[in-house]
Scaffold this active site. Structure first.
Site, PDB file in Angstrom:
ATOM      1  N   SER A  61       0.940  -1.065   0.004  1.00 47.34           N
ATOM      2  CA  SER A  61      -0.047  -0.090   0.155  1.00 47.34           C
ATOM      3  C   SER A  61       0.836   1.230   0.010  1.00 47.34           C
ATOM      4  O   SER A  61       1.649   1.692   1.090  1.00 47.34           O
ATOM      5  CB  SER A  61      -0.826   0.026   1.201  1.00 47.34           C
ATOM      6  OG  SER A  61      -1.633   1.234   1.281  1.00 47.34           O
ATOM      7  N   MET A  90      -8.796   8.688  -1.102  1.00 50.86           N
ATOM      8  CA  MET A  90      -9.620   9.121  -0.139  1.00 50.86           C
ATOM      9  C   MET A  90     -10.142  10.256  -0.198  1.00 50.86           C
ATOM     10  O   MET A  90      -9.452  11.101  -0.816  1.00 50.86           O
ATOM     11  CB  MET A  90      -9.095   8.737   1.207  1.00 50.86           C
ATOM     12  CG  MET A  90      -8.322   7.484   1.835  1.00 50.86           C
ATOM     13  SD  MET A  90      -7.910   7.589   3.264  1.00 50.86           S
ATOM     14  CE  MET A  90      -6.858   5.817   3.059  1.00 50.86           C
ATOM     15  N   MET A 130     -11.831   4.913  -1.574  1.00 54.34           N
ATOM     16  CA  MET A 130     -12.676   5.117  -0.193  1.00 54.34           C
ATOM     17  C   MET A 130     -13.157   6.502  -0.381  1.00 54.34           C
ATOM     18  O   MET A 130     -12.742   7.512   0.291  1.00 54.34           O
ATOM     19  CB  MET A 130     -11.644   5.146   0.906  1.00 54.34           C
ATOM     20  CG  MET A 130     -11.301   3.583   1.375  1.00 54.34           C
ATOM     21  SD  MET A 130      -9.915   3.402   2.243  1.00 54.34           S
ATOM     22  CE  MET A 130      -8.690   3.605   0.948  1.00 54.34           C
TER      23      MET A 130
HETATM   24  C1  DX5 Z   1      -6.496   1.936   5.071  1.00 52.33           C
HETATM   25  C2  DX5 Z   1      -6.263   1.441   3.634  1.00 52.33           C
HETATM   26  C3  DX5 Z   1      -5.028   0.455   3.631  1.00 52.33           C
HETATM   27  C4  DX5 Z   1      -3.770   0.796   4.289  1.00 52.33           C
HETATM   28  C5  DX5 Z   1      -3.250  -0.638   4.795  1.00 52.33           C
HETATM   29  O1  DX5 Z   1      -7.701   2.425   4.808  1.00 52.33           O
HETATM   30  O2  DX5 Z   1      -7.136   1.095   2.887  1.00 52.33           O
HETATM   31  O3  DX5 Z   1      -4.544   0.189   2.124  1.00 52.33           O
HETATM   32  O4  DX5 Z   1      -2.753   1.447   3.604  1.00 52.33           O
HETATM   33  O5  DX5 Z   1      -2.170  -0.191   5.660  1.00 52.33           O
HETATM   34  P1  DX5 Z   1      -1.416  -1.230   6.732  1.00 52.33           P
HETATM   35  O6  DX5 Z   1      -1.075  -2.282   6.105  1.00 52.33           O
HETATM   36  O7  DX5 Z   1      -0.579  -0.641   7.266  1.00 52.33           O
HETATM   37  O8  DX5 Z   1      -2.809  -1.416   7.778  1.00 52.33           O
HETATM   38 ZN    ZN Z   2      -6.599   0.076   0.741  1.00 51.22          ZN
END
Ligand code: DX5
Ligand code: ZN
Length: 226
Positions: free
Chosen positions: A10, A39, A70
């Site tokens: 990510s 987002m 999101m």
């Molecule tokens: C959170 C995102 C994820 C996030 C995951 O809302 O959708 O993709 O970046 O990060 P980690 O692996 O740190 O939980």
């Molecule tokens: Zn994500």
């Protein structure tokens, strides 16, 4: 033999000021996809990147850009992300109850791969119609934290959803997102996830290539057992 394993760092946990080199580094470290968290500070309380950044990044990489929307109005993002060169377009079921058929149609017309995501409090049954439709989504993203931020704690109780999905759809791409790393991957792998998003565990490691390899091995081993 299981469905193809996809490890997707990510980029939310990367150095956004150096996004091109960060993506290149992840591909060299063995990443299959790059997970891009879009987002709007409305669907979630955080604001990240949008189509202009994807468009800039596309000029630097041929990699699969796995976009996770999101946002409250995903349909408004289909055209800009098509033009920007996104690869996957995963929207949230919670905000698409009225228009998911149209969203899927437009994503495919744009040459992207449609996926649907669900928040921890959403029942897995809500995505079944989208997978069973004549024009279906090709991926289901099961959130294993509340969407909005990286670095949160993995919710093992979400694995019931993954198991139910895998039982019903043996060849579906099932992605898990949130809190995945070497200490939690075995739960997700055993439940049947094949696409693994990992932010802080990869970027926070001194040896990201090793973490990516560990994640991949765990999914492969679970697939051999099942
Ligand atoms: C959170 C995102 C994820 C996030 C995951 O809302 O959708 O993709 O970046 O990060 P980690 O692996 O740190 O939980
Ligand atoms: Zn994500």
């Amino acid at each position: 033999m299981g469905v193809a394993v996809k490890i997707a760092p990510s980029m939310l946990s990367s150095d956004f000021a150096n996004l091109a080199s960060e993506t290149e580094r992840m591909i060299q470290f063995g990443a299959d996809w790059l997970h891009m968290d879009i987002m709007d500070r409305h669907f979630v309380p955080n604001l990240t990147i949008g189509a202009p950044v994807i468009e800039s990044l596309r000029k630097h990489t041929k990699a699969y850009l796995d976009c996770h929307l999101m946002v409250t109005n995903p349909i408004d993002y289909v055209e800009p992300l098509t033009k920007a060169g996104a690869s996957g377009f995963t929207f949230h079921v919670e905000v698409s109850k009225e228009n998911w058929k149209e969203i899927i149609e437009r994503i495919k017309l744009g040459g992207m791969r449609p996926g649907v995501a669900l928040k921890p409090q959403t029942a897995i049954e809500e995505v079944f119609p989208l997978v069973e439709s004549e024009n279906p989504v090709e991926l289901v993203l099961v959130m294993t934290v509340e969407p909005g931020f990286g670095g949160q704690k993995f919710m093992p109780e979400m694995m019931d959803k993954v198991r139910k999905l895998r039982r019903k759809f043996p060849s579906l791409d099932i992605e898990v997102d949130g809190g995945l790393g070497p200490s939690t991957i075995d739960m997700a792998a055993a439940a049947g996830a094949n696409c693994i998003v990992a932010g802080s565990s990869v970027f926070g490691s001194a040896d990201p290539a090793h973490v990516i390899l560990e994640l991949r091995k765990s999914v492969q081993e679970a697939q051999e057992i099942n």
